[in-house]
Design an enzyme around this catalytic site. Structure first.
Site, PDB file in Angstrom:
ATOM      1  N   THR A   1       0.859  -1.182   0.000  1.00  0.00           N
ATOM      2  CA  THR A   1       0.000   0.000   0.000  1.00  0.00           C
ATOM      3  C   THR A   1       0.898   1.236   0.000  1.00  0.00           C
ATOM      4  O   THR A   1       1.634   1.467   0.956  1.00  0.00           O
ATOM      5  CB  THR A   1      -0.893  -0.007   1.254  1.00  0.00           C
ATOM      6  OG1 THR A   1      -1.660  -1.214   1.239  1.00  0.00           O
ATOM      7  CG2 THR A   1      -1.810   1.195   1.281  1.00  0.00           C
TER       8      THR A   1
ATOM      9  N   PHE B   1      -6.248  -6.225  -1.099  1.00  0.00           N
ATOM     10  CA  PHE B   1      -7.375  -5.921  -0.213  1.00  0.00           C
ATOM     11  C   PHE B   1      -7.665  -7.044   0.783  1.00  0.00           C
ATOM     12  O   PHE B   1      -8.688  -7.013   1.452  1.00  0.00           O
ATOM     13  CB  PHE B   1      -8.630  -5.628  -1.043  1.00  0.00           C
ATOM     14  CG  PHE B   1      -8.481  -4.408  -1.920  1.00  0.00           C
ATOM     15  CD1 PHE B   1      -8.790  -3.149  -1.429  1.00  0.00           C
ATOM     16  CD2 PHE B   1      -8.003  -4.517  -3.225  1.00  0.00           C
ATOM     17  CE1 PHE B   1      -8.643  -2.022  -2.223  1.00  0.00           C
ATOM     18  CE2 PHE B   1      -7.848  -3.400  -4.025  1.00  0.00           C
ATOM     19  CZ  PHE B   1      -8.171  -2.144  -3.525  1.00  0.00           C
TER      20      PHE B   1
ATOM     21  N   ARG C   1      -7.969  -9.430   3.986  1.00  0.00           N
ATOM     22  CA  ARG C   1      -8.066  -9.171   5.424  1.00  0.00           C
ATOM     23  C   ARG C   1      -7.348 -10.284   6.159  1.00  0.00           C
ATOM     24  O   ARG C   1      -7.567 -11.468   5.850  1.00  0.00           O
ATOM     25  CB  ARG C   1      -9.539  -9.191   5.880  1.00  0.00           C
ATOM     26  CG  ARG C   1     -10.389  -8.081   5.327  1.00  0.00           C
ATOM     27  CD  ARG C   1     -11.855  -8.418   5.482  1.00  0.00           C
ATOM     28  NE  ARG C   1     -12.178  -9.658   4.747  1.00  0.00           N
ATOM     29  CZ  ARG C   1     -13.366 -10.246   4.779  1.00  0.00           C
ATOM     30  NH1 ARG C   1     -14.343  -9.759   5.506  1.00  0.00           N
ATOM     31  NH2 ARG C   1     -13.581 -11.348   4.082  1.00  0.00           N
TER      32      ARG C   1
ATOM     33  N   PHE D   1     -18.929  -3.655   8.851  1.00  0.00           N
ATOM     34  CA  PHE D   1     -18.125  -2.595   9.492  1.00  0.00           C
ATOM     35  C   PHE D   1     -18.993  -1.631  10.299  1.00  0.00           C
ATOM     36  O   PHE D   1     -18.686  -0.452  10.400  1.00  0.00           O
ATOM     37  CB  PHE D   1     -17.246  -1.859   8.462  1.00  0.00           C
ATOM     38  CG  PHE D   1     -16.047  -2.671   8.092  1.00  0.00           C
ATOM     39  CD1 PHE D   1     -14.798  -2.395   8.633  1.00  0.00           C
ATOM     40  CD2 PHE D   1     -16.166  -3.755   7.243  1.00  0.00           C
ATOM     41  CE1 PHE D   1     -13.702  -3.181   8.328  1.00  0.00           C
ATOM     42  CE2 PHE D   1     -15.079  -4.551   6.928  1.00  0.00           C
ATOM     43  CZ  PHE D   1     -13.843  -4.264   7.469  1.00  0.00           C
TER      44      PHE D   1
ATOM     45  N   GLY E   1     -16.810  -1.098  18.956  1.00  0.00           N
ATOM     46  CA  GLY E   1     -15.712  -1.732  19.693  1.00  0.00           C
ATOM     47  C   GLY E   1     -14.795  -0.692  20.306  1.00  0.00           C
ATOM     48  O   GLY E   1     -15.173   0.487  20.432  1.00  0.00           O
TER      49      GLY E   1
ATOM     50  N   GLY F   1      -7.772  -1.002  15.000  1.00  0.00           N
ATOM     51  CA  GLY F   1      -6.312  -1.113  15.115  1.00  0.00           C
ATOM     52  C   GLY F   1      -5.815  -1.874  13.912  1.00  0.00           C
ATOM     53  O   GLY F   1      -6.443  -1.831  12.850  1.00  0.00           O
TER      54      GLY F   1
ATOM     55  N   CYS G   1      -3.139  -1.964   9.078  1.00  0.00           N
ATOM     56  CA  CYS G   1      -3.485  -1.152   7.903  1.00  0.00           C
ATOM     57  C   CYS G   1      -4.234   0.136   8.233  1.00  0.00           C
ATOM     58  O   CYS G   1      -3.766   1.220   7.906  1.00  0.00           O
ATOM     59  CB  CYS G   1      -4.291  -1.987   6.916  1.00  0.00           C
ATOM     60  SG  CYS G   1      -3.305  -3.295   6.155  1.00  0.00           S
TER      61      CYS G   1
ATOM     62  N   LYS H   1      -2.306   3.255  10.021  1.00  0.00           N
ATOM     63  CA  LYS H   1      -1.235   3.898   9.237  1.00  0.00           C
ATOM     64  C   LYS H   1      -1.767   4.430   7.898  1.00  0.00           C
ATOM     65  O   LYS H   1      -1.318   5.470   7.417  1.00  0.00           O
ATOM     66  CB  LYS H   1      -0.060   2.930   9.017  1.00  0.00           C
ATOM     67  CG  LYS H   1      -0.298   1.855   7.974  1.00  0.00           C
ATOM     68  CD  LYS H   1       0.964   1.038   7.705  1.00  0.00           C
ATOM     69  CE  LYS H   1       0.732  -0.077   6.703  1.00  0.00           C
ATOM     70  NZ  LYS H   1       0.396   0.356   5.348  1.00  0.00           N
TER      71      LYS H   1
ATOM     72  N   ARG I   1       0.071  -5.448  15.526  1.00  0.00           N
ATOM     73  CA  ARG I   1       0.383  -4.069  15.139  1.00  0.00           C
ATOM     74  C   ARG I   1      -0.801  -3.141  15.421  1.00  0.00           C
ATOM     75  O   ARG I   1      -1.903  -3.379  14.964  1.00  0.00           O
ATOM     76  CB  ARG I   1       0.789  -4.024  13.648  1.00  0.00           C
ATOM     77  CG  ARG I   1       2.174  -4.610  13.421  1.00  0.00           C
ATOM     78  CD  ARG I   1       2.551  -4.642  11.949  1.00  0.00           C
ATOM     79  NE  ARG I   1       1.896  -5.716  11.218  1.00  0.00           N
ATOM     80  CZ  ARG I   1       2.128  -5.992   9.938  1.00  0.00           C
ATOM     81  NH1 ARG I   1       2.987  -5.253   9.255  1.00  0.00           N
ATOM     82  NH2 ARG I   1       1.502  -6.982   9.355  1.00  0.00           N
TER      83      ARG I   1
HETATM   84  N1  LIG Z   1      -1.316  -7.052   6.464  1.00  0.00           N
HETATM   85  C1  LIG Z   1      -2.418  -6.835   5.758  1.00  0.00           C
HETATM   86  O1  LIG Z   1      -3.514  -7.269   6.111  1.00  0.00           O
HETATM   87  C2  LIG Z   1      -2.352  -6.022   4.493  1.00  0.00           C
HETATM   88  C3  LIG Z   1      -3.463  -6.013   3.626  1.00  0.00           C
HETATM   89  C4  LIG Z   1      -3.382  -5.286   2.450  1.00  0.00           C
HETATM   90  C5  LIG Z   1      -2.231  -4.573   2.154  1.00  0.00           C
HETATM   91  N2  LIG Z   1      -1.170  -4.581   3.015  1.00  0.00           N
HETATM   92  C6  LIG Z   1       0.037  -3.852   2.636  1.00  0.00           C
HETATM   93  O2  LIG Z   1       1.000  -4.785   2.148  1.00  0.00           O
HETATM   94  C7  LIG Z   1       2.328  -4.378   2.498  1.00  0.00           C
HETATM   95  C8  LIG Z   1       3.034  -5.465   3.274  1.00  0.00           C
HETATM   96  O3  LIG Z   1       2.346  -5.660   4.511  1.00  0.00           O
HETATM   97  P1  LIG Z   1       2.625  -6.916   5.446  1.00  0.00           P
HETATM   98  O4  LIG Z   1       1.632  -6.832   6.548  1.00  0.00           O
HETATM   99  O5  LIG Z   1       2.688  -8.152   4.605  1.00  0.00           O
HETATM  100  O6  LIG Z   1       4.096  -6.550   5.973  1.00  0.00           O
HETATM  101  P2  LIG Z   1       5.104  -7.467   6.801  1.00  0.00           P
HETATM  102  O7  LIG Z   1       5.867  -6.550   7.649  1.00  0.00           O
HETATM  103  O8  LIG Z   1       4.367  -8.629   7.397  1.00  0.00           O
HETATM  104  O9  LIG Z   1       6.075  -8.091   5.686  1.00  0.00           O
HETATM  105  C9  LIG Z   1       7.007  -7.374   4.965  1.00  0.00           C
HETATM  106  C10 LIG Z   1       8.177  -8.306   4.625  1.00  0.00           C
HETATM  107  O10 LIG Z   1       9.019  -7.661   3.671  1.00  0.00           O
HETATM  108  C11 LIG Z   1      10.353  -8.053   3.943  1.00  0.00           C
HETATM  109  N3  LIG Z   1      11.265  -7.128   3.246  1.00  0.00           N
HETATM  110  C12 LIG Z   1      11.576  -5.852   3.551  1.00  0.00           C
HETATM  111  N4  LIG Z   1      12.428  -5.349   2.647  1.00  0.00           N
HETATM  112  C13 LIG Z   1      12.655  -6.318   1.727  1.00  0.00           C
HETATM  113  C14 LIG Z   1      13.434  -6.416   0.537  1.00  0.00           C
HETATM  114  N5  LIG Z   1      14.154  -5.384   0.090  1.00  0.00           N
HETATM  115  N6  LIG Z   1      13.433  -7.566  -0.149  1.00  0.00           N
HETATM  116  C15 LIG Z   1      12.695  -8.640   0.295  1.00  0.00           C
HETATM  117  N7  LIG Z   1      11.936  -8.596   1.409  1.00  0.00           N
HETATM  118  C16 LIG Z   1      11.920  -7.467   2.115  1.00  0.00           C
HETATM  119  C17 LIG Z   1      10.416  -8.030   5.453  1.00  0.00           C
HETATM  120  O11 LIG Z   1      11.523  -8.772   5.947  1.00  0.00           O
HETATM  121  C18 LIG Z   1       9.063  -8.668   5.819  1.00  0.00           C
HETATM  122  O12 LIG Z   1       9.172 -10.067   5.926  1.00  0.00           O
HETATM  123  C19 LIG Z   1       2.153  -3.068   3.272  1.00  0.00           C
HETATM  124  O13 LIG Z   1       2.293  -1.986   2.379  1.00  0.00           O
HETATM  125  C20 LIG Z   1       0.735  -3.149   3.783  1.00  0.00           C
HETATM  126  O14 LIG Z   1       0.164  -1.884   3.988  1.00  0.00           O
HETATM  127  C21 LIG Z   1      -1.209  -5.315   4.160  1.00  0.00           C
END
Ligand SMILES: NC(=O)c1ccc[n+]([C@@H]2O[C@H](COP(=O)([O-])OP(=O)(O)OC[C@H]3O[C@@H](n4cnc5c(N)ncnc54)[C@H](O)[C@@H]3O)[C@@H](O)[C@H]2O)c1
Length: 439
Positions: free
Chosen positions: A122, A152, A154, A256, A260, A264, A267, A270, A335
């Site tokens: 994102t 997208f 969850r 939604f 609650g 938190g 996503c 931030k 988080r």
């Molecule tokens: N978690 C969710 O539910 C969700 C849903 C939709 C979108 N997103 C977005 O997706 C993105 C990732 O979120 P996440 O929750 O999976 O993050 P996360 O922190 O769980 O995972 C990120 C991973 O990237 C690795 N990394 C960092 N730099 C790197 C590099 N140069 N090369 C290879 N690996 C590298 C880290 O070691 C880590 O394992 C964010 O932008 C987030 O906003 C997350």
């Protein structure tokens, strides 16, 4: 078809495993060598229902590989995805794009031929263009197309969300290069044609903004019902009936609208903050989003005050049992979980906190005050407690026997911040029961 996915976190690991399940050869790359070594030995670094099985099956079939060697992972890949983190930048709330930019540069340096570079992380509007500039500067000799494909899913239902999404958003540049990138991504998502999944093909800027607009809208909806719950408490109305009465209106929808302790997770906090900053910088402020951020922060802070008030104005010397620590059920993700705002002030005020969470306790230990104690079950947490606070609505907590809980506790205060219990039944059991937005 072959792809590489940078980042084996919540998004990269789920997306990679799901693409592999679609029949694509996926190489997952992470800079965290311990994570990759664990994955190679079948250890899944996060808790997400069904993920262990999906990873195991696809790894066994040879469609899903794990490595720290980016160049090796990119050999023969038609598309390289960035699924690295974009946390809040300390101090100003903008998205920290350092991982995205570093990854883009590493990909450019490792590339040996034409390539489609897809940002799944994102990222604020305009990032795709910056990624393109980084790559072109590092490798003017290469034909690299950039694209945006926001995710997208969850946490807690990530696999189902990825495999049967409401839509797939693909942003590409205008011209033949962009069309080639779009064709590659359409091919990757082809199995979704079975479900007639709409593909929203658009510019990169629009795709980037869709993701933030969707998250901000959902966060606003949650915040709306939370404020309505507070009003309900003041005027003697029931927020669940308000939500049902609203949600049955097809223009509003029922999702939604569950009150609650404040949203938190990894996503909403931030992303709402980053969107508000982007809008401010663009000279087009989003007042609703700014207010959502402020109202949610304030709400999380008042939850500890509710506990103190329910205990007669002081928690010093009291034992508080806490059920649920993660930001929502069916994940281990801590988080920005409400527990991180609610528990530290209670511990600082002299309460002994004894918590139980089905999967978040390892992660929680790193983030919560060292004085917090951890129990092996909900009943063990309740043993001898003066009050019980339900913070995350894991199904296991819905099924608890109120009589056994009450018998285990010393006190009779129950704060149900997710409204999972029936007020009448809890009062009949002898609890002084508090919930959110119900008379
Ligand atoms: N978690 C969710 O539910 C969700 C849903 C939709 C979108 N997103 C977005 O997706 C993105 C990732 O979120 P996440 O929750 O999976 O993050 P996360 O922190 O769980 O995972 C990120 C991973 O990237 C690795 N990394 C960092 N730099 C790197 C590099 N140069 N090369 C290879 N690996 C590298 C880290 O070691 C880590 O394992 C964010 O932008 C987030 O906003 C997350």
């Amino acid at each position: 078809m072959r792809i590489a996915m940078l980042g084996a976190g919540y998004v990269g690991l789920v997306s990679g495993a799901c693409f592999a399940e679609f029949g694509v050869e996926v190489c997952l790359v992470d800079t965290d060598a311990a994570k990759i070594a664990g994955l190679r030995e079948g250890r899944i670094p996060i808790y997400e229902p069904g993920l262990d099985r999906l990873v195991e099956d696809n790894a066994r079939e040879g469609r899903l590989r794990f490595t720290t060697d980016l160049a090796g992972a990119m050999a023969g890949a038609e598309a390289v995805f960035l699924a690295v983190g974009t946390p809040s930048r300390r101090g100003d709330g903008h998205a920290d794009l350092s991982y995205v930019f570093a990854a883009a540069e590493q990909v450019a340096r490792a590339a040996t031929g034409p390539l489609v570079l897809v940002t799944k992380s994102t990222v604020p509007v305009g990032t795709g263009r910056q990624v393109r500039d980084i790559v072109r500067e590092a490798r003017p000799d290469l034909a690299v197309e950039v694209a945006s494909n926001p995710e997208f899913l969850r946490e807690g239902s990530a696999i189902g969300d990825f495999m049967r999404p409401d839509r797939v958003v693909i942003g590409t540049e205008a011209g033949p290069g962009g069309e080639r990138a779009l064709a590659v991504l359409r091919r990757l998502y082809r199995p979704l044609y079975l479900f007639e999944t709409p593909i929203v093909a658009t510019s990169i800027e629009t795709a980037e903004l869709i993701k933030y607009a969707a998250n901000a809208f959902l966060a606003m909806k949650v915040t709306f019902i939370n404020e309505m719950a507070d009003l309900c408490e003041r005027v003697g109305a029931d927020v669940h009936d308000v939500a049902r009465g609203m949600g049955l209106d097809g223009r509003i929808g029922s999702k939604f609208l569950h009150p609650g302790p404040g949203y938190g997770g990894s996503c909403f906090p931030k992303d709402t903050l980053a969107l508000a900053r982007t809008a401010e910088d663009a000279g087009s402020p989003l007042r609703l989003v700014e207010t959502t951020v402020a109202a949610n922060e304030a709400r999380k802070a008042t939850m500890a005050e509710r506990v103190v008030a329910a205990m007669g104005g002081s928690v010093a010397g009291k034992t508080i049992a806490v059920l649920g620590l993660t930001f929502k059920p069916e994940t281990d993700d801590m988080r920005d979980a409400p527990s991180l705002s609610v528990l530290p002030p209670l511990a600082a005020a002299g309460a002994t906190i004894r918590a139980f969470d089905p999967s978040g306790m390892d992660y929680a230990r790193q983030l919560l005050p060292a004085s917090v104690e951890y129990a092996a079950s909900a009943l063990e947490a309740a043993e001898g407690a003066d009050a019980l606070v339900l913070l995350t609505e894991w199904n296991a907590f819905r099924a608890l026997s109120p009589a056994r809980l009450r018998a285990a506790m010393r006190g009779d205060v129950l704060l149900d911040f997710r409204n999972v219990y029936d007020p009448e039944a809890m009062r009949a059991e002898g609890f002084r029961y508090h919930s959110i937005g119900r008379p």
